[in-house]
Design a protein around this motif. Structure first.
Motif, PDB file in Angstrom:
ATOM      1  N   THR A 136      -2.591   5.940   6.881  1.00 30.58           N
ATOM      2  CA  THR A 136      -3.610   6.967   6.614  1.00 30.58           C
ATOM      3  C   THR A 136      -3.046   8.046   5.681  1.00 30.58           C
ATOM      4  O   THR A 136      -3.773   8.569   4.837  1.00 30.58           O
ATOM      5  CB  THR A 136      -4.154   7.613   7.915  1.00 30.58           C
ATOM      6  OG1 THR A 136      -3.069   8.156   8.667  1.00 30.58           O
ATOM      7  CG2 THR A 136      -4.905   6.603   8.765  1.00 30.58           C
ATOM      8  N   MET A 181      -3.481   6.711   2.215  1.00 30.75           N
ATOM      9  CA  MET A 181      -4.860   6.848   1.726  1.00 30.75           C
ATOM     10  C   MET A 181      -5.165   8.295   1.339  1.00 30.75           C
ATOM     11  O   MET A 181      -5.814   8.557   0.323  1.00 30.75           O
ATOM     12  CB  MET A 181      -5.851   6.351   2.783  1.00 30.75           C
ATOM     13  CG  MET A 181      -5.850   4.843   2.973  1.00 30.75           C
ATOM     14  SD  MET A 181      -6.334   3.932   1.476  1.00 30.75           S
ATOM     15  CE  MET A 181      -8.088   4.305   1.391  1.00 30.75           C
ATOM     16  N   LEU A 185      -5.367   0.445  -4.137  1.00 31.11           N
ATOM     17  CA  LEU A 185      -6.470   0.330  -3.175  1.00 31.11           C
ATOM     18  C   LEU A 185      -6.756  -1.119  -2.758  1.00 31.11           C
ATOM     19  O   LEU A 185      -7.333  -1.355  -1.700  1.00 31.11           O
ATOM     20  CB  LEU A 185      -7.756   0.964  -3.741  1.00 31.11           C
ATOM     21  CG  LEU A 185      -7.816   2.493  -3.771  1.00 31.11           C
ATOM     22  CD1 LEU A 185      -9.069   2.956  -4.508  1.00 31.11           C
ATOM     23  CD2 LEU A 185      -7.785   3.078  -2.346  1.00 31.11           C
ATOM     24  N   THR A 202       1.652   3.574  -3.482  1.00 27.43           N
ATOM     25  CA  THR A 202       1.236   4.971  -3.379  1.00 27.43           C
ATOM     26  C   THR A 202       2.397   5.886  -3.731  1.00 27.43           C
ATOM     27  O   THR A 202       2.257   6.838  -4.516  1.00 27.43           O
ATOM     28  CB  THR A 202       0.721   5.272  -1.954  1.00 27.43           C
ATOM     29  OG1 THR A 202      -0.387   4.421  -1.688  1.00 27.43           O
ATOM     30  CG2 THR A 202       0.298   6.725  -1.811  1.00 27.43           C
ATOM     31  N   PHE A 245      -9.996   5.741   6.503  1.00 30.53           N
ATOM     32  CA  PHE A 245      -9.968   5.015   5.228  1.00 30.53           C
ATOM     33  C   PHE A 245     -11.308   5.177   4.503  1.00 30.53           C
ATOM     34  O   PHE A 245     -11.371   5.407   3.307  1.00 30.53           O
ATOM     35  CB  PHE A 245      -9.684   3.520   5.460  1.00 30.53           C
ATOM     36  CG  PHE A 245      -8.226   3.142   5.517  1.00 30.53           C
ATOM     37  CD1 PHE A 245      -7.318   3.852   6.293  1.00 30.53           C
ATOM     38  CD2 PHE A 245      -7.749   2.045   4.789  1.00 30.53           C
ATOM     39  CE1 PHE A 245      -5.978   3.489   6.358  1.00 30.53           C
ATOM     40  CE2 PHE A 245      -6.412   1.668   4.839  1.00 30.53           C
ATOM     41  CZ  PHE A 245      -5.528   2.380   5.625  1.00 30.53           C
ATOM     42  N   LEU A 254       0.847  -1.205   0.000  1.00 26.42           N
ATOM     43  CA  LEU A 254       0.000   0.000   0.000  1.00 26.42           C
ATOM     44  C   LEU A 254       0.879   1.250   0.000  1.00 26.42           C
ATOM     45  O   LEU A 254       0.675   2.181  -0.785  1.00 26.42           O
ATOM     46  CB  LEU A 254      -0.929   0.006   1.222  1.00 26.42           C
ATOM     47  CG  LEU A 254      -1.770   1.283   1.402  1.00 26.42           C
ATOM     48  CD1 LEU A 254      -2.798   1.449   0.281  1.00 26.42           C
ATOM     49  CD2 LEU A 254      -2.485   1.304   2.759  1.00 26.42           C
ATOM     50  N   ALA A 277      -5.751  -1.870   0.765  1.00 18.11           N
ATOM     51  CA  ALA A 277      -6.277  -1.089   1.894  1.00 18.11           C
ATOM     52  C   ALA A 277      -6.907  -1.971   2.973  1.00 18.11           C
ATOM     53  O   ALA A 277      -6.551  -1.848   4.151  1.00 18.11           O
ATOM     54  CB  ALA A 277      -7.281  -0.049   1.383  1.00 18.11           C
ATOM     55  N   THR A 278      -7.837  -2.850   2.587  1.00 23.19           N
ATOM     56  CA  THR A 278      -8.517  -3.624   3.644  1.00 23.19           C
ATOM     57  C   THR A 278      -7.566  -4.621   4.342  1.00 23.19           C
ATOM     58  O   THR A 278      -7.638  -4.747   5.566  1.00 23.19           O
ATOM     59  CB  THR A 278      -9.805  -4.317   3.144  1.00 23.19           C
ATOM     60  OG1 THR A 278      -9.497  -5.162   2.041  1.00 23.19           O
ATOM     61  CG2 THR A 278     -10.854  -3.288   2.728  1.00 23.19           C
ATOM     62  N   ILE A 321     -14.001  -0.924   0.998  1.00 25.10           N
ATOM     63  CA  ILE A 321     -13.310  -0.210   2.082  1.00 25.10           C
ATOM     64  C   ILE A 321     -14.329   0.482   2.990  1.00 25.10           C
ATOM     65  O   ILE A 321     -14.213   0.463   4.216  1.00 25.10           O
ATOM     66  CB  ILE A 321     -12.304   0.816   1.504  1.00 25.10           C
ATOM     67  CG1 ILE A 321     -11.227   0.102   0.681  1.00 25.10           C
ATOM     68  CG2 ILE A 321     -11.661   1.645   2.620  1.00 25.10           C
ATOM     69  CD1 ILE A 321     -10.414   1.033  -0.229  1.00 25.10           C
ATOM     70  N   SER A 372      -4.539  -4.043   4.961  1.00 24.90           N
ATOM     71  CA  SER A 372      -3.748  -3.207   5.869  1.00 24.90           C
ATOM     72  C   SER A 372      -4.529  -2.920   7.149  1.00 24.90           C
ATOM     73  O   SER A 372      -3.963  -2.923   8.249  1.00 24.90           O
ATOM     74  CB  SER A 372      -3.349  -1.895   5.194  1.00 24.90           C
ATOM     75  OG  SER A 372      -2.499  -2.166   4.091  1.00 24.90           O
TER      76      SER A 372
END
Ligand code: PS7
Ligand code: MN
Ligand code: MN
Ligand code: MN
Ligand code: MN
Ligand code: MN
Length: 398
Positions: A322, A325, A295, A215, A366, A211, A298-299, A394, A301
């Motif tokens: 964060t 995100m 993305l 990014t 998130f 993630l 994300a979940t 998410i 993480s």
């Protein structure tokens, strides 16, 4: 007075804390916030990886110098007095390598479990970086031959200049960031501040690293392309559903450099690119596809964060997550990414640092960013459905 185990009594450790401040833009304060000895151990882990990354990033080093250093970096890390003074003068973090002897001195003082974790991660990362750098090298040697090969066809093997598949993109990100997550989990477990089970959550810690890394790679595209680094996989940018890109460089060519006024000639060139399917609109579809791919992490993480029990390790992991995100949200569909570097506003970053203190609040953060991305995707975008589903997932997670 300082906790004695943070090493303020030793000149070598004092220098290491200084090097951390000199080289880390985002990690220095969260590392210092770790409880007790963990701050010192993670500071040293950071410096080892920062030094390794400085060697990897140095495009002025010939392959016969770079390759053996990357591959033996774990050994240098245990060799009293070792340093490296030949980094290019423009390498911003070259001081860590010039002063590496103090890092070695402190690494050698660590408890065996911490030292072994750091050294084994440095070995895996160094070999992985060297393998990827070798491909780029073989590309440069056979430039003409490789450029003649077909465009997007999902070839199994990378051609060196570009990463071809999402699988090889993920492997590269595993080496430079997934392994960081793995090493940190080992150190958390060894400290006794987290459950020993965290050291075995390799899938979740890898997601957390990916993630962050994806990014970073997505946000830094302009700078990286200008430096001759191409991290976005051709399986994404070359997919004809977004445009007709044959070279990754084309993604930035129809967007003027940030803060520069486009000339009339530039505007003409950009209009031609648009007509040829390689304009800014198509490049934004590719950018959004890169964000959709990030993305996916994300979940998992959020799942990793829920396993943490110690407040200081939680903050340490949650703040970069964060921030990532928030970065994905400002990058989404944003032409400024193609023109230069976008950054989260100072006040927003400060708010995230304050709020990233418990799993519930982090899930809400998130969700908030997922909602904002969700609200900005247009039905014209080939990623419309994918983004909607990913954001929906998410938003539902907490
Ligand atoms: C040991 C804290 C928390 C389970 C030097 C933290 C560069 C994005 O664009 O420097 O080159 O300026 O801003 C950090 C998982 C790694 C992954 C990776 C070590 C999260 C060497 C960080 C940081 C795992 C390779 C910073 C991945 O980017 O990039 C420690 C859990 C170093 C983490 C690099 C990138 C990190 C990165 P740029 P940055
Ligand atoms: Mn940075
Ligand atoms: Mn690098
Ligand atoms: Mn770097
Ligand atoms: Mn970067
Ligand atoms: Mn950089």
């Amino acid at each position: 007075s300082e906790h004695p185990t943070t090493g303020w009594d030793r000149p070598s450790m004092r220098r290491c804390w200084e090097l951390l401040d000199l080289t880390s833009r985002s990690f220095s304060s969260v590392i210092k916030g770790l409880e007790g000895d963990l701050a010192r151990v993670v500071c040293l882990f950071y410096l080892v990886l920062r030094a390794l990354d400085t060697v990897e990033d140095d495009m002025t080093l010939p392959s016969h110098v770079k390759q053996p250093i990357l591959r033996a970096f774990h050994q240098h890390t245990l060799t009293t007095g070792w340093n490296f003074t030949d980094s290019g003068p423009n390498e911003k973090d070259r001081e860590v390598l010039v002063d590496y002897a103090v890092v070695v001195e402190e690494i050698r003082r660590l408890p065996a479990a911490d030292r072994d974790a750091i050294v084994s991660i440095a070995q895996k990362m160094g070999v992985g970086m060297a393998d990827f750098a070798e491909r780029a090298e073989s590309y440069a040697a056979n430039q003409e031959k490789t450029e003649k090969r077909g465009a997007w066809a999902g070839e199994a093997k990378d051609d060196g200049k570009y990463l071809l598949t999402i699988a090889s993109y993920e492997l590269y990100c595993h080496y430079v960031a997934g392994l960081v997550g793995e090493g940190l989990s080992l150190l958390f477990a060894a400290s006794g501040k987290e459950s020993p089970l965290i050291a075995h959550q390799l899938e979740l810690s890898n997601h957390m690293g990916l993630l962050l890394q994806k990014t970073n790679i997505t946000r830094d595209v302009r700078e990286d392309v200008e430096d001759g680094r191409f991290f976005w996989p051709r399986e994404i940018w070359g997919n004809p559903k977004y445009g007709k890109f044959e070279r990754m460089e084309q993604l930035c060519e129809a967007t003027p450099k940030l803060a520069e006024r486009p000339s009339a000639a530039f505007k003409e060139k950009a209009a031609l690119a648009a007509a040829n399917g390689v304009g800014q609109e198509q490049a934004l579809y590719v950018l959004n596809a890169q964000i959709l791919d990030a993305l996916r992490h994300a979940t998992p993480s959020l799942d990793y964060l829920r396993l943490l029990r110690n407040q200081s390790t939680f903050n340490f992991c949650a703040i970069p997550a964060t921030m990532a995100m928030a970065t994905l949200e400002i990058c989404f569909n944003n032409p400024k990414v193609l023109g230069g570097n976008v950054k989260i506003r100072k006040a927003d970053a400060a708010g995230l640092i304050m709020r990233s203190t418990n799993p519930r609040e982090v899930s809400l953060i998130f969700r908030e960013y997922a909602r904002r991305i969700h609200a900005r995707v247009t039905p014209r975008d080939p990623s419309f459905t994918g983004i909607s589903v990913a954001c929906g997932k998410i938003e539902q997670w907490c």
